[in-house]
Design an enzyme around this catalytic site. Structure first.
Site, PDB file in Angstrom:
ATOM      1  CE  LYS A  21       7.522 -13.433   0.790  1.00  0.00           C
ATOM      2  NZ  LYS A  21       7.186 -14.725   0.824  1.00  0.00           N
ATOM      3  CD  GLU A  50      16.020  -8.899   7.568  1.00  0.00           C
ATOM      4  OE1 GLU A  50      16.763  -8.206   7.691  1.00  0.00           O
ATOM      5  OE2 GLU A  50      15.864  -9.711   6.570  1.00  0.00           O
ATOM      6  CB  VAL A  54       3.572 -13.384  12.646  1.00  0.00           C
ATOM      7  CG1 VAL A  54       4.928 -12.667  12.781  1.00  0.00           C
ATOM      8  CG2 VAL A  54       3.666 -14.376  11.331  1.00  0.00           C
TER       9      VAL A  54
HETATM   10  N1  HSE Z   1       2.737 -17.744   1.895  1.00  0.00           N
HETATM   11  C1  HSE Z   1       3.831 -17.550   1.954  1.00  0.00           C
HETATM   12  C2  HSE Z   1       4.683 -18.490   1.523  1.00  0.00           C
HETATM   13  C3  HSE Z   1       4.293 -16.853   3.513  1.00  0.00           C
HETATM   14  O1  HSE Z   1       4.314 -19.684   1.257  1.00  0.00           O
HETATM   15  O2  HSE Z   1       5.924 -18.476   1.508  1.00  0.00           O
HETATM   16  C4  HSE Z   1       5.270 -16.141   3.655  1.00  0.00           C
HETATM   17  O3  HSE Z   1       5.043 -15.037   2.687  1.00  0.00           O
END
Ligand code: HSE
Length: 429
Positions: free
Chosen positions: A208, A132, A17
């Site tokens: 999340k 974000e 990233v």
């Molecule tokens: N390991 C996570 C996924 C990456 O597979 O979505 C993003 O959080």
């Protein structure tokens, strides 16, 4: 603060990233002044070993192994933390905030556990704290929840927020693969990590769910508040039965507000085949939100990967730059003014799908239905298939039932003479 011609940024981490952000800022170089009123300069980048990254940047002298070269540099306005994890990242973010630097981060682990503290510190110091990219990578989710949907009471979020598991489940649903085979393909393609636990056990999605729920319900929700179940027990048979009943199976991150109480869970669910989430395949993510004013919306796109995640991080950086130039940084605090009770999993109500093997004798169906009826559990559908060995498979779905009552009833069935095995219990949306 007055407008600045150049805003200097310190990048913590030059992994996938980090390098994506480096490239995105280069791609935006000619637009920045017009878009933002400032140029953005990456002044320093923290890496583990400078020698390993020297060929990635034009001027290797911007690389450093010492975080204080960034955290204590008075010229740096903004720290972009992309190293992940909750140890060094926490220490670095805290020090950056104490030294008056805005934060942009993609670190869902840290935001889901210590976000409340760091965001409060940022607000107290008049600083921005943007994250974000912490939920669903390139898909805008945080800003829509904070801003675009602020005129709603959000009551439900259903998220496919883990690309690795969605890839595995898509292979199982669409190509009839078993879990291990699909996981191997996910690993070979670089979706699944060497240790896939965080993804396949629902931990990544749980972070999340905590972050989205906090924003949606204005209630402080942390990773440990979220109930998590993964996908490792799902079988080819589950997918075949689900398909027969008109469903597919997805790992759902759920934030739900019911009677002023919050349900925050991650688990596999049967999703009706005609629901928009059922059509979200491969490594894609989607977040389905219900608000009292907007009704239903769905946000869809790439939830991970170098450039999609860099897109979200760069948007966050640009917002900080605009806020600096407009003298309006530090305007977002936690906004957690509600104190809704968080339900335990025992208190949650769901519909269920159950697959069980029973003895093929007279009255079996009556025993199964009767046991569930004793506990006020209403059956929505039931199918019986005879096997070759004097046993039969029963596949049933229920109406909504309290999770604890349902488990008690299943325990009674397990203990009965007629039930040989309860092989699958999956929630139904
Ligand atoms: N390991 C996570 C996924 C990456 O597979 O979505 C993003 O959080």
């Amino acid at each position: 603060m007055a407008k600045k011609d150049v805003i200097k940024v310190g990048l913590l981490g030059l992994g996938t990233v980090g390098y994506g952000v480096f490239k995105t800022l280069k791609l935006q170089e000619n637009d920045m002044m017009a878009k933002l009123g400032s140029k953005i300069e990456i002044k320093r980048i923290l890496v583990l070993k400078v020698a390993d990254f020297a060929d990635k940047v034009e001027d290797p002298s911007i690389l450093t192994e010492n975080a204080d070269d960034i955290l204590c540099d008075p010229e740096i306005d903004l720290v972009v933390e992309l190293i992940g994890g909750t140890n060094a990242a926490y220490t670095f973010q805290k020090k950056a905030l104490e030294n008056g630097k805005h934060i942009v981060t993609a670190n869902k682990d840290l935001v889901a556990t210590k976000g409340y503290e760091l965001i409060a510190l940022a607000a107290a110091n008049g600083l921005d704290y943007n994250y974000e990219a912490a939920v669903a990578g390139g898909i805008p989710v945080i800003r829509p929840l904070k801003m675009c949907l602020a005129g709603n009471h959000v009551t439900e979020i259903l998220g496919i927020v883990n690309g690795t598991t969605n890839f595995i489940l898509s292979k199982m649903a669409n190509e009839g693969m078993g879990y291990e085979e699909a996981l191997k393909i996910a690993s070979d393609l670089g979706y699944a990590e060497a240790n896939p636990t965080s993804d396949v056990e629902g931990l990544d999605a749980g972070r999340k769910v905590a972050i989205m729920g906090t924003l949606a319900f204005h209630r402080d929700i942390r990773f440990d508040d979220v109930y998590k179940e993964g996908i490792t027990k799902l079988t080819e048979k589950d997918f075949a039965s689900a398909k027969e009943l008109g469903y597919t199976i997805k790992l759902i991150g759920m934030d739900r507000l019911v009677d002023d109480e919050v349900e925050v869970c991650v688990y596999p669910m049967l999703i009706p085949a005609d629901h928009m989430l059922a059509k979200v395949d491969d490594a894609f993510n989607a977040v389905f939100i219900h608000g009292d004013a907007v009704d239903d919306i769905m946000l869809y796109g790439r939830g991970a990967g170098e450039m999609p995640t860099a897109s979200a991080v760069t948007g966050d950086i640009f917002e900080v730059v605009r806020n600096i130039n407009n003298g309006v940084t530090g305007k977002w605090d936690n906004s957690t003014y509600n104190n809704y009770r968080i339900r335990t999993i025992d208190e949650v109500c769901n519909k269920f799908f159950v697959r069980m093997t029973v003895k093929d004798t007279v009255g079996v169906l009556a025993t199964v239905v009767g046991t569930l009826a004793e506990d006020q559990i209403s059956i929505a559908s039931i199918i019986q298939n005879l096997n070759d060995d004097n046993s039969a498979e029963i596949i049933l779905t229920t109406e909504k039932v309290n999770e604890k009552s349902f488990r008690n009833s299943l325990d009674k069935l397990k203990a009965s003479d007629v039930v040989e095995e309860i092989s699958s219990v999956i929630r139904v949306y």
